[in-house]
Scaffold this motif. Sequence first.
Motif, PDB file in Angstrom:
ATOM      1  N   ASP A   6       0.832  -1.003  -0.009  1.00 20.16           N
ATOM      2  CA  ASP A   6      -0.085   0.137   0.022  1.00 20.16           C
ATOM      3  C   ASP A   6       0.927   1.288  -0.015  1.00 20.16           C
ATOM      4  N   ALA A   7       0.272   2.340  -0.243  1.00 18.53           N
ATOM      5  CA  ALA A   7       0.921   3.575   0.095  1.00 18.53           C
ATOM      6  C   ALA A   7       1.316   3.772   1.271  1.00 18.53           C
ATOM      7  N   PHE A   8       0.654   3.470   2.194  1.00 14.42           N
ATOM      8  CA  PHE A   8       0.722   3.959   3.643  1.00 14.42           C
ATOM      9  C   PHE A   8       1.583   2.761   4.329  1.00 14.42           C
ATOM     10  N   LEU A   9       2.385   2.830   5.304  1.00 14.71           N
ATOM     11  CA  LEU A   9       3.087   2.054   6.105  1.00 14.71           C
ATOM     12  C   LEU A   9       2.331   0.878   6.629  1.00 14.71           C
ATOM     13  N   ASP A  33       8.076   8.540   5.159  1.00 18.57           N
ATOM     14  CA  ASP A  33       8.513   7.922   6.474  1.00 18.57           C
ATOM     15  C   ASP A  33       9.933   8.308   6.688  1.00 18.57           C
ATOM     16  N   LEU A  34      10.544   9.584   6.188  1.00 19.33           N
ATOM     17  CA  LEU A  34      11.789  10.000   6.638  1.00 19.33           C
ATOM     18  C   LEU A  34      11.433  11.290   7.558  1.00 19.33           C
ATOM     19  N   PHE A  35      10.192  11.709   7.553  1.00 22.32           N
ATOM     20  CA  PHE A  35       9.733  12.956   8.446  1.00 22.32           C
ATOM     21  C   PHE A  35       9.399  12.547   9.820  1.00 22.32           C
ATOM     22  N   ARG A  41       7.915   6.184  15.518  1.00 24.13           N
ATOM     23  CA  ARG A  41       9.286   5.877  14.965  1.00 24.13           C
ATOM     24  C   ARG A  41       9.143   6.392  13.555  1.00 24.13           C
ATOM     25  N   THR A  42      10.577   7.071  13.296  1.00 24.74           N
ATOM     26  CA  THR A  42      10.588   7.265  11.762  1.00 24.74           C
ATOM     27  C   THR A  42      11.449   5.942  11.265  1.00 24.74           C
ATOM     28  N   GLY A  43      11.047   5.225  10.352  1.00 26.49           N
ATOM     29  CA  GLY A  43      11.395   4.044   9.862  1.00 26.49           C
ATOM     30  C   GLY A  43      12.466   4.297   8.666  1.00 26.49           C
ATOM     31  N   GLY A  44      12.367   5.006   7.890  1.00 28.32           N
ATOM     32  CA  GLY A  44      13.293   5.355   6.859  1.00 28.32           C
ATOM     33  C   GLY A  44      13.185   4.194   5.738  1.00 28.32           C
ATOM     34  N   GLY A  45      12.215   3.349   5.786  1.00 30.00           N
ATOM     35  CA  GLY A  45      12.182   2.543   4.982  1.00 30.00           C
ATOM     36  C   GLY A  45      12.992   1.216   4.964  1.00 30.00           C
ATOM     37  N   ASN A  46      13.752   1.220   6.321  1.00 30.10           N
ATOM     38  CA  ASN A  46      14.567   0.229   6.325  1.00 30.10           C
ATOM     39  C   ASN A  46      14.321  -0.410   7.821  1.00 30.10           C
ATOM     40  N   THR A  79       8.582   4.772   1.531  1.00 32.12           N
ATOM     41  CA  THR A  79       9.954   5.335   0.853  1.00 32.12           C
ATOM     42  C   THR A  79      10.818   4.160   0.482  1.00 32.12           C
ATOM     43  N   CYS A  80      11.561   4.474  -0.391  1.00 30.08           N
ATOM     44  CA  CYS A  80      12.531   3.651  -0.633  1.00 30.08           C
ATOM     45  C   CYS A  80      13.561   3.750   0.525  1.00 30.08           C
ATOM     46  N   GLU A  81      14.534   2.768   0.665  1.00 33.84           N
ATOM     47  CA  GLU A  81      15.239   2.608   1.746  1.00 33.84           C
ATOM     48  C   GLU A  81      16.191   3.836   2.151  1.00 33.84           C
TER      49      GLU A  81
END
Length: 392
Positions: A6-9, A33-35, A41-46, A79-81
């Motif tokens: 999905d678009a969302f986490l 998910d960089l903000f 938690r800010t996941g940063g895609g990783n 987001t991409c990692e």
Amino acid sequence: MEFPADAFLPGPRVTIPGAVGGSLSDLTFAAKDLFDVAGHRTGGGNPDWAATHPVPTTHAWAVQALLGAGANLVGKTVTCEISLGILGFNAFDGTPPNPAAPGCLPGGSSSGSASAVAAGLCDIALGTDSGGSVRVPSSLCGLYGMRPSLGAVSMEGVCRQAPTYDTVGWFARDAATFARAAEVLLGTPLPAPEAAGLLVAEDAFAFADPDLADALRPAVARIGAFIGGATATSIAEPGELEVWASQRNILQRAESWQTFRGWIEAVNPRFGFNVARNLTMASSITSEQVALANVARRRVVERARLLLEGGALLCTPTTPFTAPPLGLPLSELDRYSARIGLLTSFAGLVGLPQISLPVATIGGKPAGLSLIGWRGADARLAAIAKALEANA
């Protein structure tokens, strides 16, 4: 390479109401998910980034600005990692759908933000753009999207990648909504559109698929007539755009390695293969390579100043193709990514604002046209987009 998502986490949505009575109180927004969002938690895609960084206690500046203006946060997006990707896939969180081109990649690294807006799941979405990560998904998903001038929107509370390239950008489906967000994020009312002329970068159009370039031409003519006439030009001497793209790649990768090196060496995190490969290459870039790339960068700044400092706008295709299909091998995805860099490197190297306008459709898939201005022309670009839509 397919990781449908999905678009969302995954998991419960992060939702926060905006301030009562603000100028954006009728709008919803999402944040890549960089903000940072306080308490989440800010996941940063990783997964290892998420596990090794503390939960933020304050909102990122851009998140707070939209909340303070009354917009309601309705989720955080894939987001991409650690923002290292331009086509939108993620081996851990998946690849958000492209509602404007089903079965195709959405573009990244702000893929979830673009997907959410294109699907009508929110009115505005925050993304980041270092090498094209707002501009590219804007084009592939049929949205308005901007990479602002470097430093025009605060990066406070946002996971950085390459500091001399990183910008906060945003998406919207229509220019009027985009402009309302622009006034909040740029902190200034939009000016009246100026008739300073349009420079059509024919060498950039030559890099695009012929059917895409042809499909953009009517919009080029209309915009030229609206802002004082169109003049054909070239961004660079023959062969220079390819050199500039390769040197931008060196500089951006070198900065990203410096940004993430300490964390990588301390944590030994997991990465998808393409991200691990690119970071490995970044770790081997030498100071001599960086110095040589900066020579090219100075040449790009000189050329941009000559073209744009007087107020003219430069027109290019945002991407050289429409959205690629899902399931392509990595070697083919690499070729798509390299072609994108030929068109996105110019604004990135100079720190220029660039807006992508959804002006064409080819074979049922959208394509964006970009306007690039000199530093500080951000509000003017948003005003032109709004005026063009109002006079369509």
